[in-house]
Design a protein around this motif. Structure first.
Motif, PDB file in Angstrom:
ATOM      1  N   ARG A 167       9.195   2.374  -4.686  1.00 20.79           N
ATOM      2  CA  ARG A 167       9.942   1.144  -4.443  1.00 20.79           C
ATOM      3  C   ARG A 167       8.953  -0.016  -4.447  1.00 20.79           C
ATOM      4  NH1 ARG A 167      12.754  -0.343   1.124  1.00 20.79           N
ATOM      5  NH2 ARG A 167      10.932  -1.651   1.286  1.00 20.79           N
ATOM      6  N   PRO A 168       9.163  -1.003  -5.321  1.00 17.94           N
ATOM      7  CA  PRO A 168       8.203  -2.109  -5.399  1.00 17.94           C
ATOM      8  C   PRO A 168       8.092  -2.850  -4.064  1.00 17.94           C
ATOM      9  CG  PRO A 168       9.752  -2.189  -7.223  1.00 17.94           C
ATOM     10  CD  PRO A 168      10.228  -1.145  -6.280  1.00 17.94           C
ATOM     11  N   GLN A 169       6.873  -3.155  -3.687  1.00 20.72           N
ATOM     12  CA  GLN A 169       6.638  -3.880  -2.447  1.00 20.72           C
ATOM     13  C   GLN A 169       6.811  -5.376  -2.689  1.00 20.72           C
ATOM     14  OE1 GLN A 169       2.744  -2.786  -1.183  1.00 20.72           O
ATOM     15  NE2 GLN A 169       3.330  -0.704  -0.674  1.00 20.72           N
ATOM     16  N   LEU A 170       7.162  -6.077  -1.643  1.00 16.31           N
ATOM     17  CA  LEU A 170       7.384  -7.514  -1.734  1.00 16.31           C
ATOM     18  C   LEU A 170       6.140  -8.228  -2.252  1.00 16.31           C
ATOM     19  CD1 LEU A 170       9.255  -9.942  -1.127  1.00 16.31           C
ATOM     20  CD2 LEU A 170       8.169 -10.035   1.119  1.00 16.31           C
ATOM     21  N   THR A 171       4.982  -7.825  -1.789  1.00 20.75           N
ATOM     22  CA  THR A 171       3.747  -8.499  -2.194  1.00 20.75           C
ATOM     23  C   THR A 171       3.475  -8.326  -3.686  1.00 20.75           C
ATOM     24  OG1 THR A 171       2.528  -6.539  -1.505  1.00 20.75           O
ATOM     25  CG2 THR A 171       2.657  -8.352   0.063  1.00 20.75           C
ATOM     26  N   ALA A 172       3.744  -7.150  -4.224  1.00 22.62           N
ATOM     27  CA  ALA A 172       3.527  -6.907  -5.652  1.00 22.62           C
ATOM     28  C   ALA A 172       4.518  -7.707  -6.492  1.00 22.62           C
ATOM     29  CB  ALA A 172       3.655  -5.414  -5.962  1.00 22.62           C
ATOM     30  N   VAL A 173       5.765  -7.763  -6.050  1.00 25.40           N
ATOM     31  CA  VAL A 173       6.779  -8.519  -6.787  1.00 25.40           C
ATOM     32  C   VAL A 173       6.452 -10.005  -6.770  1.00 25.40           C
ATOM     33  CG1 VAL A 173       9.219  -9.164  -6.785  1.00 25.40           C
ATOM     34  CG2 VAL A 173       8.571  -6.788  -6.413  1.00 25.40           C
ATOM     35  N   LEU A 174       6.068 -10.522  -5.602  1.00 30.15           N
ATOM     36  CA  LEU A 174       5.740 -11.944  -5.499  1.00 30.15           C
ATOM     37  C   LEU A 174       4.503 -12.296  -6.311  1.00 30.15           C
ATOM     38  CD1 LEU A 174       6.491 -12.753  -1.761  1.00 30.15           C
ATOM     39  CD2 LEU A 174       7.925 -13.111  -3.760  1.00 30.15           C
ATOM     40  N   SER A 175       3.539 -11.402  -6.363  1.00 31.90           N
ATOM     41  CA  SER A 175       2.342 -11.650  -7.161  1.00 31.90           C
ATOM     42  C   SER A 175       2.689 -11.711  -8.645  1.00 31.90           C
ATOM     43  CB  SER A 175       1.311 -10.548  -6.906  1.00 31.90           C
ATOM     44  OG  SER A 175       0.192 -10.708  -7.739  1.00 31.90           O
ATOM     45  N   SER A 176       3.507 -10.783  -9.106  1.00 31.82           N
ATOM     46  CA  SER A 176       3.918 -10.795 -10.512  1.00 31.82           C
ATOM     47  C   SER A 176       4.740 -12.037 -10.831  1.00 31.82           C
ATOM     48  CB  SER A 176       4.736  -9.543 -10.833  1.00 31.82           C
ATOM     49  OG  SER A 176       3.969  -8.398 -10.629  1.00 31.82           O
ATOM     50  N   LEU A 177       5.646 -12.401  -9.939  1.00 29.40           N
ATOM     51  CA  LEU A 177       6.457 -13.592 -10.167  1.00 29.40           C
ATOM     52  C   LEU A 177       5.609 -14.862 -10.152  1.00 29.40           C
ATOM     53  CD1 LEU A 177       9.724 -12.881  -8.149  1.00 29.40           C
ATOM     54  CD2 LEU A 177       9.431 -12.971 -10.621  1.00 29.40           C
TER      55      LEU A 177
END
Length: 158
Positions: free
Chosen positions: A49-59
Motif C-alpha cells: 500500500r503506497p505510503q503518504l510520503t511516497a505519494v506526496l514526493s511523487s506528486l
C-alpha cells in the motif's frame, strides 16, 4: 525433484579453466531457475500500500514538471500579446475552451500543492517535523491546504 550433480571439467575445449567454471555455474543457475516456482514480476505492486510520503514526493515532482510546462505556456500567452490582436484572440479562445479551463485548473492546483509541499520541505530543512507523527500530520495539511487554496482560486478565476 533432485537435480543431477554438475560435473566441472578442469579445462574446456578452448583450454580455459575459468570458462569451465563459468559455464557450469550458468548451467546450474539455469537448472535452478527452471525448477523454481513461477514468481510475479513485481509482487510489491500487489501487496504494497503506497505510503503518504511516497505519494506526496511523487506528486511534488510531477507538479514541478507540470508547472515548468505551464510557465512555458504562460510565456507563450504573453508573447501572443506582442504578436497582435488576432493571434491573442486565438490564444484566448483556446484558454476559454474546455481544454484550456482544465489546464488552468490543473495549473492552479499544481501551483498550490507545490507551494504547500515546498514550505513543508523548508521546515524539514530547518530540522522540524521529522518524527513520523508530524510527517503524516504535515502531509495531510499539505493535501488539505492545497485543495482549499485551489478551490478558492478556481472560484475566483471562474
Amino acid at each position: 525433484m533432485r537435480s543431477q550433480p554438475i560435473l566441472i571439467r578442469p579445462v574446456t575445449e578452448t583450454g580455459s579453466v575459468v570458462g569451465a567454471v563459468l559455464t557450469s555455474s550458468l548451467y546450474f543457475l539455469q537448472i535452478k531457475m527452471t525448477n523454481a516456482r513461477p514468481r510475479p514480476t513485481s509482487p510489491h505492486l500487489q501487496i504494497y500500500r503506497p505510503q503518504l510520503t511516497a505519494v506526496l514526493s511523487s506528486l511534488h515532482r510531477l507538479s514541478g514538471l507540470f508547472l515548468s510546462a505551464a510557465a512555458v505556456g504562460l510565456a507563450g500567452w504573453v508573447i501572443t500579446l506582442a504578436l497582435g490582436e488576432s493571434i491573442f484572440a486565438v490564444a484566448q479562445q483556446f484558454l476559454s475552451s474546455g481544454y484550456g479551463k482544465v489546464l488552468i485548473v490543473l495549473g492552479l492546483f499544481g501551483f498550490f500543492y507545490h507551494l504547500a509541499n515546498g514550505l513543508r520541505h523548508l521546515c524539514w530543512d530547518r530540522g522540524y517535523g521529522y518524527d513520523i507523527k508530524n510527517v503524516y500530520r504535515s502531509g495531510w495539511a499539505v493535501v488539505a491546504s492545497s485543495i482549499t487554496a485551489g478551490i478558492v482560486a478556481v472560484l475566483i478565476a471562474f
